[in-house]
Scaffold this motif. Structure first.
Motif, PDB file in Angstrom:
ATOM      1  N   GLU A   1      10.965  45.964  70.592  1.00  9.94           N
ATOM      2  CA  GLU A   1      11.828  45.128  69.745  1.00  9.94           C
ATOM      3  C   GLU A   1      10.985  44.456  68.655  1.00  9.94           C
ATOM      4  O   GLU A   1      10.787  43.238  68.636  1.00  9.94           O
ATOM      5  N   TRP A   2      10.461  45.252  67.743  1.00 10.08           N
ATOM      6  CA  TRP A   2       9.541  44.784  66.713  1.00 10.08           C
ATOM      7  C   TRP A   2      10.199  43.850  65.708  1.00 10.08           C
ATOM      8  O   TRP A   2       9.535  43.001  65.110  1.00 10.08           O
ATOM      9  N   TRP A   3      11.495  44.021  65.491  1.00  8.65           N
ATOM     10  CA  TRP A   3      12.182  43.250  64.449  1.00  8.65           C
ATOM     11  C   TRP A   3      12.267  41.755  64.778  1.00  8.65           C
ATOM     12  O   TRP A   3      12.408  40.936  63.885  1.00  8.65           O
ATOM     13  N   ILE A   4      12.151  41.417  66.063  1.00  7.19           N
ATOM     14  CA  ILE A   4      12.282  40.013  66.461  1.00  7.19           C
ATOM     15  C   ILE A   4      11.122  39.181  65.918  1.00  7.19           C
ATOM     16  O   ILE A   4      11.287  38.008  65.581  1.00  7.19           O
ATOM     17  N   VAL A   5       9.951  39.794  65.812  1.00  8.20           N
ATOM     18  CA  VAL A   5       8.782  39.084  65.294  1.00  8.20           C
ATOM     19  C   VAL A   5       8.459  39.477  63.854  1.00  8.20           C
ATOM     20  O   VAL A   5       7.913  38.671  63.098  1.00  8.20           O
TER      21      VAL A   5
END
Length: 322
Positions: free
Chosen positions: A288-292
């Protein structure tokens, strides 16, 4: 009769400079000319203004209030951005583990980061300018005490000062330290970390200005020292102060983000950009790269644009570079 008639353009051209509006004087100034010549500065200013507008109108632009648990649904957690195969409307940048829309969280988090940064700079400026005026104008033992305190503080990084103040506040208030109180603690921590730059700069400028004739004339007619410092001396030191304030705004936002990333800033229920980065960092290796990524990019773009404005302002107000 015709010879006595003067056109409006002739009258305007013969008006003294002080009769012109402040806007026309600003547009004709060297600073605005330098601003128009630098396309990079204009882009940085536009980006900064956009970020401030996004923060101000976050409640209008956001699809949800990420601070309201009633609007969050766990069934919407970890949804990828809209342009990916698993994306869902209206979550443009996806959602986090609590079902918060990342775009909405960035808008609200940016509002908190900017509010803490601006308030921290105002507090640091008020404290530093006041102490710098007193130290430079009176000198002697007062100057020695203030400057030795400043020298001692300069031996510690600003983040350590902020951590110290934050820790003292938490140890004193304990469970009474809610999110609103934590906001004020962050402002005080940041303010106490950055006042030295203002104090040293103002002190140096005041020591030069107080020996000039206009200060001697003000003293001769019996004006009190506070009025002389605030009305006559302080306006002549505003150039360096504006440069320091612009650069310190970026540093204050970084400090707040660092404190929140370390877990000593605002709680997860009221996340700033730093808190969002800390939360998203836990899910980076889970895919879930988009969260950071998006909160990090927003913070980086904000800091970069403010720093570029600070660099331009420093050069524009330096008479040696004109």
């Amino acid at each position: 009769m015709s010879d006595a008639v003067v056109s409006n353009s002739d009258r305007q051209s013969t008006q003294p400079p002080h009769a012109r509006s402040w806007l026309s004087r600003a547009l004709d100034s060297d600073v605005f000319y330098s601003f128009r010549r630098s396309k990079l500065t204009m882009v940085a200013a536009a980006i900064t203004v956009v970020f401030f507008l996004l923060a101000i109108f976050a409640s209008v632009l956001a699809v949800q209030n990420p601070f309201d648990p009633a609007q969050l649904q766990l069934i919407n957690s970890r949804i990828s951005p809209l342009w990916t195969a698993d994306g869902q409307s209206p979550f443009l940048l996806g959602t986090d583990e609590q079902g918060r829309d990342v775009f909405s969280a960035i808008l609200y988090g940016m509002r908190i980061s900017l509010a803490v940064g601006v308030a921290g700079v105002i507090f640091a400026g008020a404290l530093g300018i006041g102490l710098g005026l007193v130290a430079g104008y009176f000198g002697g033992a007062v100057d020695g005490v203030i400057m030795r305190i400043a020298d001692v503080q300069l031996t510690f990084p600003a983040i350590l000062i902020a951590l110290l103040v934050n820790g003292i506040a938490k140890s004193i208030l304990g469970n009474r330290l809610d999110a609103t109180s934590m906001l004020f603690v962050l402002v005080i921590s940041i303010g106490l970390s950055f006042w030295v730059g203002y104090a040293r700069t103002v002190r140096g400028s005041v020591m030069v200005e107080k020996n000039k004739d206009y200060v001697a004339a003000a003293q001769l007619i019996g004006l009190p020292a506070p009025k002389i410092m605030l009305r006559h001396v302080l306006p002549n030191t505003m150039g360096p102060i504006l440069v320091i304030a612009t650069i310190n705004l970026a540093l204050a936002i970084i400090t707040e983000a660092t404190l929140s990333f370390l877990g000593v800033g605002l709680p997860d229920t009221m996340p700033s950009l730093g808190t969002l980065i800390r939360i998203g960092n836990n899910y980076l290796f889970a895919g879930e790269w988009w969260i950071v990524a998006f909160p990090g990019l927003a913070l980086a773009a904000l800091i970069l644009s403010i720093n570029l404005l600070g660099d331009w302002l420093r050069d524009a107000l330096n008479p040696k570079l004109r």
